[in-house]
Design a protein around this motif. Structure first.
Motif, PDB file in Angstrom:
ATOM      1  N   GLU A  25       0.824  -1.203   0.000  1.00 21.88           N
ATOM      2  CA  GLU A  25       0.000   0.000   0.000  1.00 21.88           C
ATOM      3  C   GLU A  25       0.863   1.260   0.000  1.00 21.88           C
ATOM      4  O   GLU A  25       0.529   2.255  -0.659  1.00 21.88           O
ATOM      5  N   LEU A  26       1.977   1.235   0.701  1.00 14.79           N
ATOM      6  CA  LEU A  26       2.897   2.383   0.695  1.00 14.79           C
ATOM      7  C   LEU A  26       3.449   2.635  -0.695  1.00 14.79           C
ATOM      8  O   LEU A  26       3.583   3.791  -1.135  1.00 14.79           O
ATOM      9  N   VAL A  27       3.763   1.568  -1.411  1.00  9.26           N
ATOM     10  CA  VAL A  27       4.267   1.706  -2.780  1.00  9.26           C
ATOM     11  C   VAL A  27       3.159   2.210  -3.692  1.00  9.26           C
ATOM     12  O   VAL A  27       3.377   3.085  -4.542  1.00  9.26           O
ATOM     13  N   ARG A  28       1.948   1.676  -3.529  1.00 14.84           N
ATOM     14  CA  ARG A  28       0.823   2.087  -4.383  1.00 14.84           C
ATOM     15  C   ARG A  28       0.492   3.562  -4.208  1.00 14.84           C
ATOM     16  O   ARG A  28       0.177   4.265  -5.178  1.00 14.84           O
ATOM     17  N   LEU A  29       0.590   4.058  -2.970  1.00 14.13           N
ATOM     18  CA  LEU A  29       0.303   5.466  -2.697  1.00 14.13           C
ATOM     19  C   LEU A  29       1.442   6.390  -3.086  1.00 14.13           C
ATOM     20  O   LEU A  29       1.304   7.616  -3.021  1.00 14.13           O
ATOM     21  N   GLY A  30       2.589   5.813  -3.471  1.00 13.54           N
ATOM     22  CA  GLY A  30       3.730   6.629  -3.860  1.00 13.54           C
ATOM     23  C   GLY A  30       4.510   7.192  -2.693  1.00 13.54           C
ATOM     24  O   GLY A  30       5.294   8.132  -2.875  1.00 13.54           O
ATOM     25  N   VAL A  31       4.317   6.645  -1.507  1.00 12.50           N
ATOM     26  CA  VAL A  31       5.050   7.130  -0.326  1.00 12.50           C
ATOM     27  C   VAL A  31       6.522   6.747  -0.438  1.00 12.50           C
ATOM     28  O   VAL A  31       7.409   7.534  -0.108  1.00 12.50           O
ATOM     29  N   VAL A  32       6.798   5.529  -0.886  1.00 10.93           N
ATOM     30  CA  VAL A  32       8.166   5.056  -1.115  1.00 10.93           C
ATOM     31  C   VAL A  32       8.189   4.277  -2.424  1.00 10.93           C
ATOM     32  O   VAL A  32       7.150   3.813  -2.911  1.00 10.93           O
ATOM     33  N   GLU A  33       9.383   4.133  -2.970  1.00 11.99           N
ATOM     34  CA  GLU A  33       9.513   3.331  -4.184  1.00 11.99           C
ATOM     35  C   GLU A  33       9.477   1.850  -3.845  1.00 11.99           C
ATOM     36  O   GLU A  33       8.918   1.041  -4.594  1.00 11.99           O
ATOM     37  N   SER A  34      10.071   1.484  -2.729  1.00 10.21           N
ATOM     38  CA  SER A  34      10.028   0.101  -2.252  1.00 10.21           C
ATOM     39  C   SER A  34      10.343   0.105  -0.760  1.00 10.21           C
ATOM     40  O   SER A  34      11.033   0.992  -0.256  1.00 10.21           O
ATOM     41  N   ILE A  35       9.830  -0.913  -0.061  1.00  8.11           N
ATOM     42  CA  ILE A  35      10.087  -1.035   1.367  1.00  8.11           C
ATOM     43  C   ILE A  35       9.871  -2.490   1.754  1.00  8.11           C
ATOM     44  O   ILE A  35       8.995  -3.167   1.209  1.00  8.11           O
ATOM     45  N   SER A  36      10.680  -2.972   2.675  1.00  8.23           N
ATOM     46  CA  SER A  36      10.571  -4.366   3.095  1.00  8.23           C
ATOM     47  C   SER A  36       9.536  -4.498   4.201  1.00  8.23           C
ATOM     48  O   SER A  36       9.233  -3.535   4.918  1.00  8.23           O
ATOM     49  N   ASP A  37       8.991  -5.712   4.343  1.00  6.78           N
ATOM     50  CA  ASP A  37       8.040  -5.931   5.427  1.00  6.78           C
ATOM     51  C   ASP A  37       8.720  -5.857   6.789  1.00  6.78           C
ATOM     52  O   ASP A  37       8.089  -5.580   7.804  1.00  6.78           O
ATOM     53  N   THR A  38      10.052  -6.081   6.816  1.00  8.82           N
ATOM     54  CA  THR A  38      10.798  -5.952   8.078  1.00  8.82           C
ATOM     55  C   THR A  38      10.795  -4.506   8.564  1.00  8.82           C
ATOM     56  O   THR A  38      10.642  -4.239   9.759  1.00  8.82           O
ATOM     57  N   ALA A  39      10.962  -3.559   7.621  1.00 10.30           N
ATOM     58  CA  ALA A  39      10.930  -2.143   7.989  1.00 10.30           C
ATOM     59  C   ALA A  39       9.546  -1.759   8.508  1.00 10.30           C
ATOM     60  O   ALA A  39       9.424  -0.986   9.470  1.00 10.30           O
ATOM     61  N   VAL A  40       8.513  -2.297   7.892  1.00  7.77           N
ATOM     62  CA  VAL A  40       7.151  -2.045   8.367  1.00  7.77           C
ATOM     63  C   VAL A  40       6.964  -2.626   9.762  1.00  7.77           C
ATOM     64  O   VAL A  40       6.399  -1.992  10.652  1.00  7.77           O
ATOM     65  N   MET A  41       7.464  -3.853   9.968  1.00  4.88           N
ATOM     66  CA  MET A  41       7.332  -4.504  11.263  1.00  4.88           C
ATOM     67  C   MET A  41       8.025  -3.706  12.360  1.00  4.88           C
ATOM     68  O   MET A  41       7.491  -3.546  13.468  1.00  4.88           O
ATOM     69  N   ASP A  42       9.237  -3.189  12.072  1.00  2.00           N
ATOM     70  CA  ASP A  42       9.966  -2.403  13.075  1.00  2.00           C
ATOM     71  C   ASP A  42       9.191  -1.160  13.473  1.00  2.00           C
ATOM     72  O   ASP A  42       9.161  -0.778  14.657  1.00  2.00           O
ATOM     73  N   THR A  43       8.541  -0.524  12.498  1.00  4.27           N
ATOM     74  CA  THR A  43       7.762   0.676  12.791  1.00  4.27           C
ATOM     75  C   THR A  43       6.541   0.346  13.643  1.00  4.27           C
ATOM     76  O   THR A  43       6.230   1.050  14.614  1.00  4.27           O
TER      77      THR A  43
END
Length: 373
Positions: free
Chosen positions: A124-142
């Motif tokens: 969803e972050l990529v679809r909204l254009g917030v980031v070009e790519s992001i790992s699920d680990t980075a999401v989990m840490d947040t």
């Protein structure tokens, strides 16, 4: 080991390092780096100190020794004494991205999904254009940092606030504050049911845990009526094949004429289940008999969606964990297990110590009272 960077100290640098070590008034890693620099400086003149001996003497990795030498040659002695600043060049979760992750996790899941997952949030972050790519680990840490777990949910009895709820709640809480009277015992009543199942199992033995087949055969359902008197540390459990108004009436009859035959009245606390009515007694007994039982009862109903006010619910939870979590295949087997459990609990005087009063409710549940003011 790579000897590309050669350490050559001046007299002033050597004296400064020796003084730093002698005083010892700095961070431990700076003293260790100073000692390594001095030994690296001695290598061309004194072959006794090889890189391997430095590594063993100061418990440093070959990479650390090489980095100290490199920082000395390229940036000077102060850089070699310090530590390299760690810069995460791939960090993508700044304050803006973190805010988007929290907003997504707290929103409704997309169509076709029950709840958000780590990968769904990343997509969803990529679809909204917030980031070009992001790992699920980075999401989990947040999410972990902000104590969010969108994939979890808890079942809870959500109260229906209002004057009726508050009135019944305070009525039950006042009952719980009454001193113990053996002629007017406070008894909490509730029921549950369990499925009888037959499973193939291999008992545990040395070197092997107990094994249980994942397949099972249904053998029917058993209903359990539980009456719990907390102040006397007493519970009565009756098993039936059905849960009807007649079953409930016969359980009340047993309480009145068998377990509490010596009492003037039973102060009964129970919820608003459809069979929990004095009308059930008229379905099971003659009017005179039904009326006689009713006159021995003083009934107090808990509010709708407030099962936590019924101490019999707590006792049923303990019964479920300690006795009913095992696979039981017959009515007779469950009867023996439940009777043994109740007998033990009664013998050791296990009970529930209720400490929540009407005054506590007016303080901690004041939102329920604000609605009726």
């Amino acid at each position: 080991m790579n000897h590309k960077y050669i350490v050559t100290l001046t007299d002033e640098e050597r004296e400064m390092l020796q003084e730093l070590i002698a005083k010892g008034r700095t961070q431990g890693y700076r003293i260790k780096h100073a000692q390594i620099l001095l030994k690296l400086d001695e290598i061309p003149e004194n072959r006794e100190w090889t890189y391997d001996k430095i590594r063993e003497a100061y418990h440093a990795t070959p990479h650390t020794i090489c980095q100290i030498a490199k920082r000395f040659v390229t940036d000077g002695v102060e850089a070699a004494l310090g530590r390299k600043e760690q810069v995460n060049r791939h960090k993508k979760v700044d304050g803006r991205v973190e805010a988007h992750i929290i907003a997504i996790a707290c929103s409704e899941a997309p169509e076709g999904r029950e709840r958000w997952t780590l990968q769904l949030i990343a997509d969803e972050l990529v679809r909204l254009g917030v980031v070009e790519s992001i790992s699920d680990t980075a999401v989990m840490d947040t999410l972990k940092k902000n104590e969010l777990k969108p994939w979890q949910k808890k079942e809870w009895c959500i109260p229906k606030p209002g004057a009726e709820f508050v009135a019944r709640m305070e009525d039950v809480l006042d009952v719980y504050q009454q001193p113990y009277d053996p002629l007017r015992p406070v008894v909490c009543l509730d029921e549950t049911n369990r499925q009888l199942v037959e499973k193939q199992r291999i008992p545990a033995k040395p070197g092997s845990v107990e094994r249980e087949d994942y397949e099972y055969r249904r053998c029917g359902v058993v209903d359990l009526f539980v009456a719990f008197e907390p102040l006397a540390c007493k519970r009565v459990v009756k098993l039936t094949h059905t849960r009807t108004a007649v079953d409930f009436a016969h359980f009340l009859h047993e309480l009145v004429d068998v377990h509490y035959s010596h009492c003037e009245k039973i102060v009964l606390v129970m919820d608003n289940l459809n069979i929990h009515s004095i009308a059930s007694l008229y379905k099971a007994f003659e009017p005179a008999q039904a009326r006689r039982i009713i006159q021995r009862l003083e009934i107090h109903y808990t509010p709708i969606h407030a099962s936590w006010l019924n101490m019999a619910e707590i006792e049923i939870g303990i019964l479920s964990r300690q006795c009913l979590s095992q696979a039981l295949s017959s009515f007779e087997t469950m009867q023996r297990q439940v009777n043994a459990w109740a007998m033990y609990r009664n013998s050791v005087c296990s009970t529930v110590r209720w400490r929540f009063s009407s005054d506590d409710a007016r303080c901690k549940l004041r939102k329920l009272y604000l609605i009726i003011l």
